[in-house]
Each structure stands twice: as C-alpha cells, then as structure tokens.
Design a protein around this motif. Sequence first.
Motif, PDB file in Angstrom:
ATOM      1  N   LEU A  11      49.042  36.909  40.051  1.00  0.00           N
ATOM      2  CA  LEU A  11      47.608  37.006  40.406  1.00  0.00           C
ATOM      3  C   LEU A  11      47.909  39.029  40.578  1.00  0.00           C
ATOM      4  O   LEU A  11      48.420  38.439  41.503  1.00  0.00           O
ATOM      5  CB  LEU A  11      47.017  36.110  40.773  1.00  0.00           C
ATOM      6  N   VAL A  12      47.287  39.795  40.167  1.00  0.00           N
ATOM      7  CA  VAL A  12      47.637  40.762  40.513  1.00  0.00           C
ATOM      8  C   VAL A  12      46.087  41.336  40.810  1.00  0.00           C
ATOM      9  O   VAL A  12      44.994  41.081  40.004  1.00  0.00           O
ATOM     10  CB  VAL A  12      47.501  41.294  39.217  1.00  0.00           C
ATOM     11  N   VAL A  13      45.143  42.076  42.438  1.00  0.00           N
ATOM     12  CA  VAL A  13      44.739  41.870  42.555  1.00  0.00           C
ATOM     13  C   VAL A  13      44.852  43.858  42.533  1.00  0.00           C
ATOM     14  O   VAL A  13      45.094  44.320  42.438  1.00  0.00           O
ATOM     15  CB  VAL A  13      44.428  41.456  44.545  1.00  0.00           C
ATOM     16  N   ILE A  14      43.762  43.880  41.862  1.00  0.00           N
ATOM     17  CA  ILE A  14      43.757  45.727  41.265  1.00  0.00           C
ATOM     18  C   ILE A  14      42.158  46.011  42.108  1.00  0.00           C
ATOM     19  O   ILE A  14      41.521  45.573  42.841  1.00  0.00           O
ATOM     20  CB  ILE A  14      43.369  46.029  40.015  1.00  0.00           C
ATOM     21  N   HIS A  15      43.049  47.441  43.237  1.00  0.00           N
ATOM     22  CA  HIS A  15      42.027  47.934  44.178  1.00  0.00           C
ATOM     23  C   HIS A  15      42.228  49.250  44.843  1.00  0.00           C
ATOM     24  O   HIS A  15      43.218  49.590  44.294  1.00  0.00           O
ATOM     25  CB  HIS A  15      42.315  46.870  46.180  1.00  0.00           C
ATOM     26  N   THR A  16      41.394  50.005  45.550  1.00  0.00           N
ATOM     27  CA  THR A  16      40.979  51.334  45.503  1.00  0.00           C
ATOM     28  C   THR A  16      41.157  51.474  47.278  1.00  0.00           C
ATOM     29  O   THR A  16      41.728  50.153  47.771  1.00  0.00           O
ATOM     30  CB  THR A  16      39.664  51.900  45.333  1.00  0.00           C
TER      31      THR A  16
END
Length: 159
Positions: A11-16
């Motif tokens: 699971l890869v949470v992509i965030h700023t």
Amino acid sequence: MAGSKKPVSVLVVIHTPQLGVLLLERARFPGYWQSVTGSQEGDEPLRITAVREVAEETGIACRPADLDDWHLSNRFEIFAQWRDRYPTGVTHNMEHVFSLCVPANTAATLAPDEHAASRWLPWREAAAACFSWTNRDAILMLGAGAPQIARGGRLSLEI
C-alpha cells in the motif's frame, strides 16, 4: 479457475508536504477509492514492488530511496470479489505500508484498466473516502506523523 496472484502486497500512500493525499477510483468498482496498491511479483523486494506499482497506477516515477517504508504490515481478509485472482484456498493477504511525498502539483496518469479517476484530498477527507480500513488507517497515521516515526525504525502509533 483459480488465479496465481501472490497474497503479499504493498500500500503506497502518495501525499504532498501539506498532506494532500492522492486517491484512485477502481475502474471495475465505481465508488471504491484507494491509494496505490499491488501485489509482489516473484521474489522482488517490497520496495521495488512499491516503485513498480506507483509507476503502473499513476505514471509517477520514483526511486526506491524516495519511498518511506513504515515497517508496518496489515493482515486482512481478501474481499470475495477478488479471491479468484489468488490460488484456491487463499483467503488473507499481508500488506506492507509505504508512503511517497511528491510536490503539490504532481499529476497522475492513470492505468485505465485499473482506475477510472483520481483526486487529491486533504488527509482527513481522503481517509474518510477509502473503502479499505487498512488504507484509511494508514492515511490517519500519515496525519499523525507516521512516516517520520517510521524513519526511526519503529512504528508504534495507535489510532
């Protein structure tokens, strides 16, 4: 016919940096919003699985060193609608959590066979929009500072 998908995933949470979170809507299941997920192929290292899945699902290029490995794993029951992808008798998956921080203006190019739409949401809204409890909890942990804690080698947050 039973599938051959390995019950080990990322699971890869992509965030700023401001904690906007990228969510993807599953093409075959409208209304199912999630972060990047995908199964390990063969013996590839999990960090490489994460890099591959980010590229395949969003078109975002990253290097293994760009990812934060949270050293967190979730074991969960595979939803019935996806069980045929796995060998007969497989009912649970082990998911390993990563995150990727990208600039606020990063665009996603979707794989149309997998995802119908994408959207950036503030972390609390993103967590509420996820259909998966593991994804929801990871985004809540992101808001609580989990990647910084994970870099220290141990994640001990409770939500």
